[in-house]
Write an enzyme that holds these catalytic residues in place. Structure first.
Site, PDB file in Angstrom:
ATOM      1  N   HIS A 116      -0.928   7.038   4.491  1.00 50.47           N
ATOM      2  CA  HIS A 116       0.351   6.515   4.983  1.00 50.47           C
ATOM      3  C   HIS A 116       1.408   7.607   4.842  1.00 50.47           C
ATOM      4  CE1 HIS A 116      -1.479   2.550   4.712  1.00 50.47           C
ATOM      5  NE2 HIS A 116      -1.878   2.870   3.503  1.00 50.47           N
TER       6      HIS A 116
ATOM      7  N   ALA B  37       0.800  -1.220   0.000  1.00 46.78           N
ATOM      8  CA  ALA B  37       0.000   0.000   0.000  1.00 46.78           C
ATOM      9  C   ALA B  37       0.837   1.277   0.000  1.00 46.78           C
ATOM     10  CB  ALA B  37      -0.923  -0.001   1.215  1.00 46.78           C
TER      11      ALA B  37
ATOM     12  N   ASN C 212       1.023  -4.019   7.973  1.00 42.73           N
ATOM     13  CA  ASN C 212       2.004  -4.681   7.099  1.00 42.73           C
ATOM     14  C   ASN C 212       2.971  -3.666   6.510  1.00 42.73           C
ATOM     15  OD1 ASN C 212       1.149  -7.633   6.883  1.00 42.73           O
ATOM     16  ND2 ASN C 212      -0.774  -6.531   6.650  1.00 42.73           N
TER      17      ASN C 212
HETATM   18  N1  LIG Z   1       1.606  -5.135   2.454  1.00 43.57           N
HETATM   19  C1  LIG Z   1       0.526  -4.385   2.405  1.00 43.57           C
HETATM   20  O1  LIG Z   1       0.603  -3.194   2.064  1.00 43.57           O
HETATM   21  C2  LIG Z   1      -0.797  -4.953   2.761  1.00 43.57           C
HETATM   22  C3  LIG Z   1      -0.923  -6.271   3.148  1.00 43.57           C
HETATM   23  N2  LIG Z   1      -2.141  -6.796   3.435  1.00 43.57           N
HETATM   24  C4  LIG Z   1      -2.194  -8.215   3.820  1.00 43.57           C
HETATM   25  O2  LIG Z   1      -2.891  -8.911   2.814  1.00 43.57           O
HETATM   26  C5  LIG Z   1      -3.790  -9.829   3.406  1.00 43.57           C
HETATM   27  C6  LIG Z   1      -4.969 -10.029   2.469  1.00 43.57           C
HETATM   28  O3  LIG Z   1      -5.679  -8.805   2.314  1.00 43.57           O
HETATM   29  P1  LIG Z   1      -7.152  -8.777   1.712  1.00 43.57           P
HETATM   30  O4  LIG Z   1      -7.188  -9.454   0.414  1.00 43.57           O
HETATM   31  O5  LIG Z   1      -7.618  -7.379   1.821  1.00 43.57           O
HETATM   32  O6  LIG Z   1      -7.910  -9.657   2.813  1.00 43.57           O
HETATM   33  P2  LIG Z   1      -9.273 -10.467   2.666  1.00 43.57           P
HETATM   34  O7  LIG Z   1      -9.671 -10.796   4.061  1.00 43.57           O
HETATM   35  O8  LIG Z   1     -10.217  -9.759   1.768  1.00 43.57           O
HETATM   36  O9  LIG Z   1      -8.818 -11.813   1.903  1.00 43.57           O
HETATM   37  C7  LIG Z   1      -7.948 -12.769   2.421  1.00 43.57           C
HETATM   38  C8  LIG Z   1      -8.390 -14.102   1.859  1.00 43.57           C
HETATM   39  O10 LIG Z   1      -7.397 -15.096   2.141  1.00 43.57           O
HETATM   40  C9  LIG Z   1      -8.052 -16.270   2.586  1.00 43.57           C
HETATM   41  N3  LIG Z   1      -7.132 -17.090   3.386  1.00 43.57           N
HETATM   42  C10 LIG Z   1      -6.813 -16.982   4.689  1.00 43.57           C
HETATM   43  N4  LIG Z   1      -5.917 -17.926   5.026  1.00 43.57           N
HETATM   44  C11 LIG Z   1      -5.651 -18.632   3.916  1.00 43.57           C
HETATM   45  C12 LIG Z   1      -4.815 -19.724   3.616  1.00 43.57           C
HETATM   46  N5  LIG Z   1      -4.056 -20.299   4.557  1.00 43.57           N
HETATM   47  N6  LIG Z   1      -4.779 -20.201   2.351  1.00 43.57           N
HETATM   48  C13 LIG Z   1      -5.533 -19.641   1.389  1.00 43.57           C
HETATM   49  N7  LIG Z   1      -6.370 -18.594   1.605  1.00 43.57           N
HETATM   50  C14 LIG Z   1      -6.421 -18.098   2.855  1.00 43.57           C
HETATM   51  C15 LIG Z   1      -9.266 -15.780   3.346  1.00 43.57           C
HETATM   52  O11 LIG Z   1     -10.249 -16.794   3.414  1.00 43.57           O
HETATM   53  C16 LIG Z   1      -9.700 -14.601   2.474  1.00 43.57           C
HETATM   54  O12 LIG Z   1     -10.566 -14.992   1.435  1.00 43.57           O
HETATM   55  C17 LIG Z   1      -4.163  -9.169   4.757  1.00 43.57           C
HETATM   56  O13 LIG Z   1      -4.501 -10.155   5.710  1.00 43.57           O
HETATM   57  C18 LIG Z   1      -2.911  -8.443   5.135  1.00 43.57           C
HETATM   58  O14 LIG Z   1      -2.105  -9.279   5.953  1.00 43.57           O
HETATM   59  C19 LIG Z   1      -3.277  -6.054   3.326  1.00 43.57           C
HETATM   60  C20 LIG Z   1      -3.208  -4.744   2.958  1.00 43.57           C
HETATM   61  C21 LIG Z   1      -1.949  -4.068   2.666  1.00 43.57           C
HETATM   62  O1  LIG Z   2      -3.764  -1.360   2.786  1.00 43.11           O
HETATM   63  C1  LIG Z   2      -3.323  -0.523   3.573  1.00 43.11           C
HETATM   64  O2  LIG Z   2      -3.653   0.669   3.554  1.00 43.11           O
HETATM   65  C2  LIG Z   2      -2.254  -0.905   4.555  1.00 43.11           C
HETATM   66  C3  LIG Z   2      -2.555  -2.046   5.396  1.00 43.11           C
HETATM   67  O3  LIG Z   2      -3.673  -2.459   5.550  1.00 43.11           O
HETATM   68  C4  LIG Z   2      -1.441  -2.697   6.080  1.00 43.11           C
HETATM   69  O4  LIG Z   2      -0.387  -2.084   6.232  1.00 43.11           O
HETATM   70  O5  LIG Z   2      -1.601  -3.847   6.503  1.00 43.11           O
END
Ligand SMILES: NC(=O)C1=CN([C@@H]2O[C@H](COP(=O)(O)OP(=O)(O)OC[C@H]3O[C@@H](n4cnc5c(N)ncnc54)[C@H](O)[C@@H]3O)[C@@H](O)[C@H]2O)C=CC1
Ligand SMILES: O=C([O-])CC(=O)C(=O)O
Length: 261
Positions: A214, A118, A184
């Site tokens: 951010h 992000a 994250n």
């Molecule tokens: N680095 C960054 O900037 C960011 C990182 N993230 C990370 O990305 C992850 C996913 O974000 P979103 O897609 O928004 O979340 P979300 O909750 O919409 O989707 C996550 C999906 O992964 C599935 N899941 C959970 N454990 C699993 C496994 N072991 N194997 C396969 N599928 C599994 C869930 O059932 C769900 O459908 C968040 O949990 C967060 O840790 C999110 C936003 C920003």
């Molecule tokens: O998507 C974002 O804005 C950032 C976020 O959730 C994260 O850092 O886990």
């Protein structure tokens, strides 16, 4: 691709019309989700609920599933030699996960790419580290209700906040452990720069905010940097900024393009 939530679904929608790359296999959380996701992506994509059910060895894996998926999927894939890109980078703050990932990658001679997700500016911080960094600060501001389901919900009446409220102040390691779906980027910035224990983090619940904001501030031998991203959230999950999905698409395209940028 591991995970088919807000990020996975957005990435898939863009890539499915791409001439150069293909998402051929998706790992979802359980059997119930398998049928649901299979219906969304069509019969040309294999959907399984365990990596052991994957019919083909993947060429490149994208994790967008959450912290638990690193142990369940990413460690064994790396150890078997598959390059992986991660967005759930906060997971590296706990249980020696950073060391475990590095060991698995060495064992399989695979690489781990940490997505900028992000935020932007990771390239600058990561480069500045080689001159010496004195201080790196990260501030994450999200709408008050985006903190529901986090420890902030127990400390504050989020729905009743009338002004921007600091819900956390500490280092990136604590932030990533307490807020696995919201910090994250704090962990990413920390790993790129001064480390998880020395990167200062402030998290804010703002009832007036409609975006995920951010801010990175850094100073060191390179000079100073201040950068802010006002990120639009994904409609499917307002905790997550749309740029996170686009950072994955960039990584996929960089695998196949002659010029990497
Ligand atoms: N680095 C960054 O900037 C960011 C990182 N993230 C990370 O990305 C992850 C996913 O974000 P979103 O897609 O928004 O979340 P979300 O909750 O919409 O989707 C996550 C999906 O992964 C599935 N899941 C959970 N454990 C699993 C496994 N072991 N194997 C396969 N599928 C599994 C869930 O059932 C769900 O459908 C968040 O949990 C967060 O840790 C999110 C936003 C920003
Ligand atoms: O998507 C974002 O804005 C950032 C976020 O959730 C994260 O850092 O886990």
């Amino acid at each position: 691709m591991i995970g088919f939530g807000a990020i996975g679904c957005t990435v898939f929608k863009v890539i499915k019309n791409d001439a150069e790359v293909r998402i051929s296999q998706i790992v979802v959380h359980n059997e119930e989700m398998r049928a649901e996701v299979q219906a969304k992506v069509g019969d040309n994509v294999v959907v399984v609920s365990r990596i052991s059910d994957l019919p083909q060895r993947p060429e490149f894996v994208l994790e967008c599933a959450g912290h638990a998926a690193l142990t369940a999927c990413v460690l064994p894939l790396l150890a078997s030699g598959v390059d992986c890109a991660l967005v759930s980078i906060g997971a590296l703050a706990s249980d020696g996960m950073q060391e475990k990932l590095e060991a698995a990658a060495r064992q399989g001679k695979a690489t781990i790419t940490l997505m900028s997700g992000a935020i932007g500016g990771i390239d600058a911080i990561s480069a500045a580290k080689f001159g010496g960094l004195d201080e790196v600060l990260y501030t994450g501001r999200k709408p008050a209700l985006s903190w529901i389901g986090t420890p902030a919900e127990e400390l504050f009446k989020l729905a009743e906040l009338s002004e921007a409220t600091v819900i956390f102040r500490g280092n990136a390691r604590e932030a990533a452990q307490l807020y696995p779906k919201n910090a994250n980027v704090a962990a990413t910035l920390a790993i790129a720069g001064l480390g998880l224990d020395h990167t200062k983090v402030t998290l804010i619940a703002d009832p007036a905010a409609t975006q995920n904001i951010h801010t990175i501030e850094a100073r060191g031998v390179f000079g100073q940097m201040k950068m802010e991203i006002q990120g639009n959230p994904l409609p499917e999950n307002p905790k997550t900024s749309a740029l996170t999905a686009y950072s994955i698409i960039r990584a996929i395209k960089n695998r196949v393009r002659p010029v990497v940028i």
